[in-house]
Design an enzyme around this catalytic site. Structure first.
Site, PDB file in Angstrom:
ATOM      1  N   THR A 153       1.519  -3.338   1.791  1.00 33.84           N
ATOM      2  CA  THR A 153       1.977  -2.093   2.427  1.00 33.84           C
ATOM      3  C   THR A 153       0.796  -1.517   3.216  1.00 33.84           C
ATOM      4  O   THR A 153       0.580  -1.872   4.355  1.00 33.84           O
ATOM      5  CB  THR A 153       2.527  -1.091   1.395  1.00 33.84           C
ATOM      6  OG1 THR A 153       1.594  -0.949   0.324  1.00 33.84           O
ATOM      7  CG2 THR A 153       3.856  -1.561   0.849  1.00 33.84           C
ATOM      8  N   LYS A 179      -0.652  -6.754  -4.642  1.00 29.48           N
ATOM      9  CA  LYS A 179      -0.775  -5.808  -3.541  1.00 29.48           C
ATOM     10  C   LYS A 179      -1.065  -4.441  -4.140  1.00 29.48           C
ATOM     11  O   LYS A 179      -0.707  -4.125  -5.272  1.00 29.48           O
ATOM     12  CB  LYS A 179       0.474  -5.780  -2.675  1.00 29.48           C
ATOM     13  CG  LYS A 179       1.763  -5.331  -3.345  1.00 29.48           C
ATOM     14  CD  LYS A 179       1.972  -3.856  -3.519  1.00 29.48           C
ATOM     15  CE  LYS A 179       1.797  -3.096  -2.229  1.00 29.48           C
ATOM     16  NZ  LYS A 179       1.988  -1.605  -2.481  1.00 29.48           N
ATOM     17  N   THR A 190      -0.340  -3.321 -12.333  1.00 36.85           N
ATOM     18  CA  THR A 190      -0.805  -2.995 -10.976  1.00 36.85           C
ATOM     19  C   THR A 190       0.369  -2.552 -10.144  1.00 36.85           C
ATOM     20  O   THR A 190       1.482  -2.422 -10.630  1.00 36.85           O
ATOM     21  CB  THR A 190      -1.478  -4.211 -10.334  1.00 36.85           C
ATOM     22  OG1 THR A 190      -1.955  -3.841  -9.056  1.00 36.85           O
ATOM     23  CG2 THR A 190      -0.523  -5.375 -10.198  1.00 36.85           C
ATOM     24  N   GLU A 277      -7.517   2.408  -0.179  1.00 44.82           N
ATOM     25  CA  GLU A 277      -7.282   3.109   1.079  1.00 44.82           C
ATOM     26  C   GLU A 277      -8.526   3.890   1.499  1.00 44.82           C
ATOM     27  O   GLU A 277      -8.984   4.796   0.797  1.00 44.82           O
ATOM     28  CB  GLU A 277      -6.090   4.049   0.936  1.00 44.82           C
ATOM     29  CG  GLU A 277      -4.771   3.308   0.841  1.00 44.82           C
ATOM     30  CD  GLU A 277      -3.584   4.196   0.561  1.00 44.82           C
ATOM     31  OE1 GLU A 277      -2.451   3.724   0.763  1.00 44.82           O
ATOM     32  OE2 GLU A 277      -3.776   5.349   0.134  1.00 44.82           O
ATOM     33  N   THR A 406       4.676   8.751   8.954  1.00 41.82           N
ATOM     34  CA  THR A 406       4.844   8.980  10.398  1.00 41.82           C
ATOM     35  C   THR A 406       4.568   7.715  11.193  1.00 41.82           C
ATOM     36  O   THR A 406       4.054   6.748  10.661  1.00 41.82           O
ATOM     37  CB  THR A 406       3.891  10.084  10.876  1.00 41.82           C
ATOM     38  OG1 THR A 406       2.541   9.680  10.608  1.00 41.82           O
ATOM     39  CG2 THR A 406       4.205  11.380  10.168  1.00 41.82           C
TER      40      THR A 406
END
Length: 406
Positions: A153, A179, A190, A277, A406
């Site tokens: 993702t 992932k 996870t 991230e 978005t």
């Protein structure tokens, strides 16, 4: 940018396990976002799942079906979590599984669904079902790398690991993919993880093996302290290796398999942290000298979750007072701070509860400037230890999550 995470290593095919990838265009046209996995008949399957009370519809369904045995297919979609969707979400997950079962000629209960992506949106059933024939046609034993990309993702790189060992002249393979990059503080395993082996393992032994491996790997990582609604990790044993079944958690074969599964799980879990991230630092928080394992974990997570510490890590600022404050609020009963030493790398920054006489700001800054940083806390209370892996908190993390929909 991923910290110390490069291209995928060699991912050895697992006899009796195939993977297929297709595009449903769930979030973006042309994106390969449906991953299908097929287990040989007679495989045993174990799973660990999120403890989040708002667990996703596919989690509810997979938890029920994995207990029934006879699993043949695992169906994963990205771009939509099918979480927070109530009864319509369960119906949607059931519909996609039923269509796959029809196409594959198996019982519907043999299909396990998995989803990841945006929470609260209806699952685009028609799009997923339309992609199933292509995914079935793409099933191959050497498709691990493509599948690792297909389940991503916000990940920047695919994540995979593989091990092989020889027992009585027979090569046994363990390969896995995972992932995850955000909403990571697993409370079982996870975000999504799949590990397969060609060993033959009784289901109860396989379940315990997965639970132990998850507790030492996936349950020791955190990026932002958020436990996902969709966390799942699966371990599949196809039984295709020409060896006797592992019916008990003992013996040389079991020991070798346990180590291989743990190695794969650890590599996958740490890869998630390395690809956190917006992460610019890979941080190991080691807590030693605890009276219990739990208080070591409490201290470790207090440090790993602290926004003040994580932002200092991003700024390469050796603000050691923030570490002491986090240790002090971890909730450890009757904590004697005069016994606590804290290290950045090999540099003692605090001794006996206050600044170490030998410490200089230059020493701390040199450690914090590195991409991989160790924080070690010696509690001086007992013999227990725990290790947690985490990241810093950067501007990019905020940007990614502010713009996620978005």
């Amino acid at each position: 940018m991923a910290v110390g995470l490069g291209p995928l290593p060699t991912l050895h095919p697992v006899p009796g396990f195939e993977l297929g990838i297709a595009s449903a265009g769930i979030k973006r046209p042309g994106r390969k976002d449906v991953v299908l996995m097929r287990c040989a008949e007679g495989s045993t399957v174990a799973g660990v799942f999120t403890l989040n009370a708002f667990c996703a519809a596919p989690v509810i369904l997979s938890k029920k079906r994995v207990l029934g045995g006879a699993v043949r297919y695992l169906l994963t979609n990205t771009g939509n979590a099918n979480a927070g969707t109530g009864e319509p979400g369960l119906e949607a997950a059931t519909h996609t599984c039923a269509e796959l079962a029809r196409l594959a000629g198996v019982d519907e209960g043999c299909v396990l669904p998995f989803s990841t992506g945006v929470i609260g949106e209806p699952l685009p059933v028609a799009k997923i079902e339309a992609a199933l024939p292509a995914a079935l046609a793409d099933l191959k034993a050497d498709n691990w790398g493509a599948a690792a990309s297909g389940i991503m993702t916000t990940d920047t790189l695919p994540k995979g690991a593989s091990r092989q060992f020889v027992h009585d002249g027979v090569t046994v393979t363990v390969t896995g993919i995972s992932k995850g990059a955000g909403m990571i503080k697993p409370n079982m395993a996870t975000m999504l993880g799949y590990i397969a082996t060609d060993a033959k393992v009784a289901q109860g032994v396989l379940q315990d093996l997965l639970r132990d491996a998850a507790n030492k790997s996936f349950n020791r990582i955190t990026i932002d302290g958020d436990t996902s609604t969709n966390d799942c990790c699966m371990l599949i044993a196809t039984g295709q290796a020409a060896l006797d079944e592992i019916a008990q958690p003992s013996g040389a074969l079991f020991a070798a398999l346990k180590q291989a599964v743990l190695d794969v799980a650890m590599e996958l879990a740490q890869a998630i942290v390395r690809d956190g991230e917006g992460a610019t630092k890979f941080v190991t928080v080691q807590v030693n000298g605890g009276a219990t394992q739990q208080e070591c974990l409490d201290v470790g997570y207090a440090v790993a979750h602290s926004p003040l510490i994580k932002t200092a890590l991003f700024a390469s600022d050796p603000n050691w007072g923030r570490i002491l404050a986090a240790v002090g609020r971890a909730g450890v009963a009757q904590l004697d701070v005069s016994k606590i030493d804290v290290f950045l790398g090999d540099v003692c920054i605090a001794s006996k509860g206050c600044r170490s006489p030998s410490y200089t700001e230059e020493q701390g800054s040199a450690v914090m400037a590195e991409a991989e940083i160790g924080i070690r806390i010696e509690l001086g209370r007992g013999s227990c230890s725990e290790t947690i892996w985490t990241t810093d908190l950067s501007h990019e993390y905020v940007k990614i999550n502010a713009e996620y929909r978005t």
